[in-house]
Write a protein that holds these residues in place. Structure first.
Motif, PDB file in Angstrom:
ATOM      1  N   SER A  80       0.686  -1.115  -0.033  1.00  0.00           N
ATOM      2  CA  SER A  80      -0.074  -0.030  -0.124  1.00  0.00           C
ATOM      3  C   SER A  80       0.778   1.209  -0.047  1.00  0.00           C
ATOM      4  CB  SER A  80      -0.991   0.064   1.204  1.00  0.00           C
ATOM      5  OG  SER A  80      -1.888  -1.202   1.292  1.00  0.00           O
ATOM      6  N   ARG A 102      -1.321   3.118 -11.210  1.00  0.00           N
ATOM      7  CA  ARG A 102      -2.778   2.379 -11.714  1.00  0.00           C
ATOM      8  C   ARG A 102      -2.974   1.374 -12.339  1.00  0.00           C
ATOM      9  NH1 ARG A 102      -6.919   6.821 -13.535  1.00  0.00           N
ATOM     10  NH2 ARG A 102      -6.274   7.704 -11.651  1.00  0.00           N
ATOM     11  N   ARG A 105      -1.953  -1.624 -10.253  1.00  0.00           N
ATOM     12  CA  ARG A 105      -3.144  -2.065  -9.446  1.00  0.00           C
ATOM     13  C   ARG A 105      -3.961  -2.922 -10.182  1.00  0.00           C
ATOM     14  NH1 ARG A 105      -1.650   2.641  -6.244  1.00  0.00           N
ATOM     15  NH2 ARG A 105      -1.045   1.768  -4.338  1.00  0.00           N
ATOM     16  N   LYS A 106      -4.346  -2.390 -11.490  1.00  0.00           N
ATOM     17  CA  LYS A 106      -5.372  -2.868 -12.418  1.00  0.00           C
ATOM     18  C   LYS A 106      -4.809  -4.355 -12.975  1.00  0.00           C
ATOM     19  CE  LYS A 106      -8.021  -2.333 -16.773  1.00  0.00           C
ATOM     20  NZ  LYS A 106      -7.805  -3.830 -17.055  1.00  0.00           N
ATOM     21  N   ASN A 181      -9.561  -1.517   0.920  1.00  0.00           N
ATOM     22  CA  ASN A 181     -10.023  -0.360   0.720  1.00  0.00           C
ATOM     23  C   ASN A 181      -9.923   0.146  -0.591  1.00  0.00           C
ATOM     24  OD1 ASN A 181     -10.896  -0.709   3.504  1.00  0.00           O
ATOM     25  ND2 ASN A 181      -9.988   1.077   4.158  1.00  0.00           N
ATOM     26  N   PHE A 182      -8.655   0.340  -1.259  1.00  0.00           N
ATOM     27  CA  PHE A 182      -8.471   0.637  -2.370  1.00  0.00           C
ATOM     28  C   PHE A 182      -9.289   0.049  -3.684  1.00  0.00           C
ATOM     29  CE2 PHE A 182      -6.345   0.243  -6.649  1.00  0.00           C
ATOM     30  CZ  PHE A 182      -6.227   1.590  -6.994  1.00  0.00           C
ATOM     31  N   PHE A 183      -9.443  -1.159  -3.244  1.00  0.00           N
ATOM     32  CA  PHE A 183     -10.004  -2.226  -4.559  1.00  0.00           C
ATOM     33  C   PHE A 183     -11.659  -1.915  -4.238  1.00  0.00           C
ATOM     34  CE2 PHE A 183      -6.293  -4.921  -4.746  1.00  0.00           C
ATOM     35  CZ  PHE A 183      -5.692  -4.702  -6.115  1.00  0.00           C
ATOM     36  N   ASN A 184     -12.003  -1.838  -3.033  1.00  0.00           N
ATOM     37  CA  ASN A 184     -13.452  -1.752  -2.713  1.00  0.00           C
ATOM     38  C   ASN A 184     -14.048  -0.061  -3.012  1.00  0.00           C
ATOM     39  OD1 ASN A 184     -15.858  -2.819  -1.943  1.00  0.00           O
ATOM     40  ND2 ASN A 184     -15.828  -1.681  -0.057  1.00  0.00           N
ATOM     41  N   LYS A 185     -12.905   0.724  -2.918  1.00  0.00           N
ATOM     42  CA  LYS A 185     -13.316   2.201  -3.147  1.00  0.00           C
ATOM     43  C   LYS A 185     -14.085   2.759  -1.947  1.00  0.00           C
ATOM     44  CE  LYS A 185     -13.354   2.543  -8.394  1.00  0.00           C
ATOM     45  NZ  LYS A 185     -12.666   1.082  -8.291  1.00  0.00           N
ATOM     46  N   GLY A 186     -13.477   2.016  -0.812  1.00  0.00           N
ATOM     47  CA  GLY A 186     -14.189   2.415   0.421  1.00  0.00           C
ATOM     48  C   GLY A 186     -13.883   1.261   1.422  1.00  0.00           C
TER      49      GLY A 186
END
Length: 228
Positions: A80, A102, A105-106, A181-186
């Protein structure tokens, strides 16, 4: 394994239930997942007649190959960490193999999704619980335990003081949380998990056996069912 799990990346559209089965294991630092995963692999392979596989570092290695990089070049993403703007510029100018955070991560997300949709695998960490939420034939496990017990487990591995172990454990848990949280956008709620086990009170064998039983009850290993 490379041939068996050769990934055809797919769009993670909601409502695609046709793939899996897949198990994900998330854990607090100090709760061991690998032994549980290996026990489950053996039992699930025997039960289903299909060869199951445990995946952890393989995801990092596969992602690196997709990007034509060494695993060490992208490992910081799993920790992270972010590159600064100047780091990005310098890397772009100094290496023809530069890849942005980016894109890395993708690629990691696509690799995890690819393995999950292929099925018959247990994914430890790596954002698996988030990235396979829309796969109906999935089962998500979380391992947790009191801090003092986890500290004792870690001190068997690392020759550190209790204070140092607490700091290390907190940092690892924070890094894992940030990646999820990054992958879930929250924030990721506990409702993402099918079951949460206390590793202090349950043996690895018990957790593995209970998980497989719950997978059968949920329909992960057999006919797909719609959970109401």
């Amino acid at each position: 394994m490379e041939n068996r799990f050769k990934t055809q990346f797919v769009d993670s559209k909601r409502g695609d239930f046709a793939h899996g089965p897949v198990v994900t294991i998330s854990r607090e630092c100090g709760c061991t997942a690998l032994n549980i995963a290996n026990i489950m692999v053996e039992k699930l392979s025997a039960k289903t007649g299909n060869q199951w596989t445990c995946l952890t570092k393989e995801i990092l290695e596969h992602s690196a190959r997709e990007l034509n990089l060494t695993p060490s070049k992208i490992e910081y993403v799993f920790n992270s960490k972010e590159k600064s703007t100047w780091d990005e510029i310098f890397a772009a100018l100094s290496s023809k193999y530069y890849q942005s955070d980016r894109k890395i991560r993708k690629t990691i997300a696509d690799v995890v999704r690819g393995f999950a949709k292929k099925g018959n695998c247990i994914i430890i960490g790596r954002g698996g619980v988030v990235l396979s939420q829309d796969i109906q034939r999935s089962f998500h496990i979380k391992l947790q335990a009191p801090l003092d017990w986890r500290t004792e487990q870690l001190q068997k591995i690392y020759q550190l003081s209790e204070e140092e172990i607490h700091k290390y454990s907190s940092e690892i848990d924070k890094k894992r949380e940030l990646l999820l949280n990054f992958f879930n956008k929250g924030p990721v709620p506990d409702t993402f998990f099918d079951v949460i086990f206390n590793s202090k009170n349950l043996s690895e064998e018990t957790i593995a056996e209970a998980s497989i039983h719950l997978m059968e009850m949920k329909g992960v290993l057999g006919k797909q069912i719609v959970m109401g």
